[in-house]
Design a protein around this motif. Structure first.
Motif, PDB file in Angstrom:
ATOM      1  N   PHE A  38     117.850 -28.919  97.868  1.00 34.54           N
ATOM      2  CA  PHE A  38     117.138 -27.592  96.727  1.00 34.54           C
ATOM      3  C   PHE A  38     116.822 -26.376  97.425  1.00 34.54           C
ATOM      4  CE2 PHE A  38     112.996 -26.067  95.437  1.00 34.54           C
ATOM      5  CZ  PHE A  38     113.436 -26.081  94.097  1.00 34.54           C
ATOM      6  N   ILE A  39     116.540 -26.571  98.948  1.00 36.40           N
ATOM      7  CA  ILE A  39     116.232 -25.356  99.621  1.00 36.40           C
ATOM      8  C   ILE A  39     117.332 -24.472  99.664  1.00 36.40           C
ATOM      9  CG2 ILE A  39     115.322 -24.465 101.882  1.00 36.40           C
ATOM     10  CD1 ILE A  39     113.710 -26.776 101.866  1.00 36.40           C
ATOM     11  N   CYS A  40     118.533 -25.052  99.863  1.00 33.05           N
ATOM     12  CA  CYS A  40     119.876 -24.497 100.064  1.00 33.05           C
ATOM     13  C   CYS A  40     120.188 -23.588  98.950  1.00 33.05           C
ATOM     14  CB  CYS A  40     120.967 -25.402 100.566  1.00 33.05           C
ATOM     15  SG  CYS A  40     120.916 -25.871 102.305  1.00 33.05           S
ATOM     16  N   PHE A  41     120.073 -24.402  97.746  1.00 30.13           N
ATOM     17  CA  PHE A  41     120.532 -24.003  96.356  1.00 30.13           C
ATOM     18  C   PHE A  41     119.477 -22.735  96.006  1.00 30.13           C
ATOM     19  CE2 PHE A  41     122.083 -28.295  95.161  1.00 30.13           C
ATOM     20  CZ  PHE A  41     123.220 -27.878  95.737  1.00 30.13           C
ATOM     21  N   GLY A  98     124.698 -38.140 109.789  1.00 26.06           N
ATOM     22  CA  GLY A  98     125.682 -38.366 108.924  1.00 26.06           C
ATOM     23  C   GLY A  98     126.736 -37.213 109.119  1.00 26.06           C
ATOM     24  N   ARG A  99     127.982 -37.818 108.597  1.00 22.76           N
ATOM     25  CA  ARG A  99     129.060 -36.708 108.401  1.00 22.76           C
ATOM     26  C   ARG A  99     128.862 -35.496 107.614  1.00 22.76           C
ATOM     27  NH1 ARG A  99     135.013 -37.907 105.823  1.00 22.76           N
ATOM     28  NH2 ARG A  99     133.525 -39.053 104.600  1.00 22.76           N
ATOM     29  N   TYR A 100     128.204 -35.543 106.464  1.00 23.62           N
ATOM     30  CA  TYR A 100     128.104 -34.733 105.675  1.00 23.62           C
ATOM     31  C   TYR A 100     127.075 -33.839 106.128  1.00 23.62           C
ATOM     32  CZ  TYR A 100     131.240 -36.804 102.276  1.00 23.62           C
ATOM     33  OH  TYR A 100     132.342 -37.241 101.852  1.00 23.62           O
ATOM     34  N   GLU A 101     125.946 -34.112 106.650  1.00 25.74           N
ATOM     35  CA  GLU A 101     124.842 -33.471 107.199  1.00 25.74           C
ATOM     36  C   GLU A 101     125.387 -32.501 108.478  1.00 25.74           C
ATOM     37  OE1 GLU A 101     122.666 -37.253 108.201  1.00 25.74           O
ATOM     38  OE2 GLU A 101     120.780 -36.332 107.075  1.00 25.74           O
ATOM     39  N   LYS A 102     126.210 -33.273 109.291  1.00 26.18           N
ATOM     40  CA  LYS A 102     127.086 -32.377 110.199  1.00 26.18           C
ATOM     41  C   LYS A 102     127.736 -31.240 109.630  1.00 26.18           C
ATOM     42  CE  LYS A 102     126.927 -36.050 113.654  1.00 26.18           C
ATOM     43  NZ  LYS A 102     127.763 -37.083 114.380  1.00 26.18           N
ATOM     44  N   ILE A 103     128.608 -31.474 108.729  1.00 26.44           N
ATOM     45  CA  ILE A 103     129.220 -30.565 107.841  1.00 26.44           C
ATOM     46  C   ILE A 103     128.233 -29.400 107.572  1.00 26.44           C
ATOM     47  CG2 ILE A 103     130.686 -30.136 106.109  1.00 26.44           C
ATOM     48  CD1 ILE A 103     132.081 -32.764 106.781  1.00 26.44           C
ATOM     49  N   SER A 104     127.225 -29.872 106.727  1.00 26.43           N
ATOM     50  CA  SER A 104     126.329 -28.740 106.414  1.00 26.43           C
ATOM     51  C   SER A 104     125.735 -27.952 107.241  1.00 26.43           C
ATOM     52  CB  SER A 104     125.235 -29.629 105.359  1.00 26.43           C
ATOM     53  OG  SER A 104     125.652 -30.366 104.439  1.00 26.43           O
ATOM     54  N   LEU A 105     125.367 -28.795 108.637  1.00 27.38           N
ATOM     55  CA  LEU A 105     124.767 -27.855 109.677  1.00 27.38           C
ATOM     56  C   LEU A 105     125.741 -26.879 110.066  1.00 27.38           C
ATOM     57  CD1 LEU A 105     122.299 -27.440 111.388  1.00 27.38           C
ATOM     58  CD2 LEU A 105     123.099 -29.195 112.863  1.00 27.38           C
ATOM     59  N   ALA A 106     127.190 -27.525 110.307  1.00 33.05           N
ATOM     60  CA  ALA A 106     128.081 -26.454 110.674  1.00 33.05           C
ATOM     61  C   ALA A 106     128.300 -25.408 109.674  1.00 33.05           C
ATOM     62  CB  ALA A 106     129.527 -27.268 110.923  1.00 33.05           C
ATOM     63  N   LEU A 140     125.808 -28.588  98.262  1.00 31.75           N
ATOM     64  CA  LEU A 140     126.628 -29.658  97.761  1.00 31.75           C
ATOM     65  C   LEU A 140     126.970 -30.838  98.819  1.00 31.75           C
ATOM     66  CD1 LEU A 140     129.193 -27.458  95.776  1.00 31.75           C
ATOM     67  CD2 LEU A 140     127.079 -28.625  94.884  1.00 31.75           C
ATOM     68  N   PHE A 141     127.378 -30.449  99.963  1.00 29.79           N
ATOM     69  CA  PHE A 141     127.645 -31.576 100.881  1.00 29.79           C
ATOM     70  C   PHE A 141     126.132 -32.275 101.116  1.00 29.79           C
ATOM     71  CE2 PHE A 141     131.216 -29.202 102.497  1.00 29.79           C
ATOM     72  CZ  PHE A 141     132.308 -30.310 102.435  1.00 29.79           C
ATOM     73  N   LEU A 142     125.064 -31.594 101.125  1.00 26.79           N
ATOM     74  CA  LEU A 142     123.945 -32.501 101.375  1.00 26.79           C
ATOM     75  C   LEU A 142     123.556 -33.389 100.075  1.00 26.79           C
ATOM     76  CD1 LEU A 142     121.647 -30.027 103.159  1.00 26.79           C
ATOM     77  CD2 LEU A 142     122.356 -32.130 104.116  1.00 26.79           C
ATOM     78  N   ARG A 160     115.334 -37.117 102.158  1.00 24.57           N
ATOM     79  CA  ARG A 160     115.155 -35.823 102.510  1.00 24.57           C
ATOM     80  C   ARG A 160     116.386 -34.776 102.387  1.00 24.57           C
ATOM     81  NH1 ARG A 160     116.899 -34.856 107.768  1.00 24.57           N
ATOM     82  NH2 ARG A 160     115.130 -33.601 108.323  1.00 24.57           N
ATOM     83  N   ASN A 161     117.728 -35.106 102.201  1.00 20.21           N
ATOM     84  CA  ASN A 161     118.697 -34.336 101.986  1.00 20.21           C
ATOM     85  C   ASN A 161     118.785 -33.873 100.586  1.00 20.21           C
ATOM     86  OD1 ASN A 161     119.902 -35.149 104.411  1.00 20.21           O
ATOM     87  ND2 ASN A 161     121.059 -36.783 103.605  1.00 20.21           N
TER      88      ASN A 161
END
Length: 183
Positions: A125-128, A18-26, A177-179, A119-120
């Motif tokens: 949670f891992i990101c935080f 999705g769009r927010y997953e791509k933003i998070s990856l970026a 946050l995006f995820l 899964r997001n």
């Protein structure tokens, strides 16, 4: 042949995101690059004119302007340095894991059943956890350096590598946050 298969699978995975997953990856890729660069230098903090401290080694200069590179845990507080390195390596591993989990489905079976539905949330949670470990590592690092013997009124100064680590922390927090928003 193998590279072509990997790239094809990666492109299919990116297409499904999705769009927010791509933003998070970026956001996570530059965060990983910045944290890698920061961890490999000795420019995290400086005691003005005397020493430059990094995560794994420090540079000390004497009165004759001869500089020596020393592994960081041979400085004044080896116990704290080991703790700091452990926290920072944990943050680094979580950063890499979050990127891997975004671009691959192979880790989905290792996500606890409660979080498997979304899964997001698990990746967020891992990101935080990584972002809090990075910020805690920066605080711990400054606390250690501030207690080193120094001249009066000469406090440690943040250098560009600690700024990179701080920015990587912020980017990873935003990715989390995006995820969460993508859930």
């Amino acid at each position: 042949m193998i590279l072509q298969t990997v790239l094809t699978n990666l492109m299919l995975r990116l297409h499904k995101m999705g769009r927010y997953e791509k933003i998070s990856l970026a956001l996570l890729f530059p965060a990983n690059v910045m944290y890698t660069v920061a961890a490999s230098t000795h420019f995290w903090f400086e005691l003005p004119g005397v020493a430059w401290y990094g995560l794994f080694y420090a540079k000390f200069c004497d009165l004759l302007d001869e500089c020596h590179y020393v592994p960081a845990f041979f400085t004044n507080e080896p116990g704290f340095y080991h703790l700091l390195q452990l926290v920072c390596v944990f943050a680094w591993a979580c950063l890499a894991l979050s990127i891997y989990m975004l671009i691959s489905d192979s880790m989905d079976s290792r996500i606890p059943r409660i979080l498997r539905k979304n899964r997001n949330n698990a990746i967020a949670f891992i990101c935080f956890a990584s972002a809090f470990a990075m910020s805690g590592g920066l605080y711990l690092f400054y606390y250690i350096i501030n207690d080193f013997p120094r001249e009066v009124d000469k406090y440690p100064e943040m250098k560009w590598a600690s700024m990179f680590a701080s920015l990587a922390c912020a980017l990873e927090f935003l990715a989390g946050l995006f995820l969460l928003h993508a859930s």
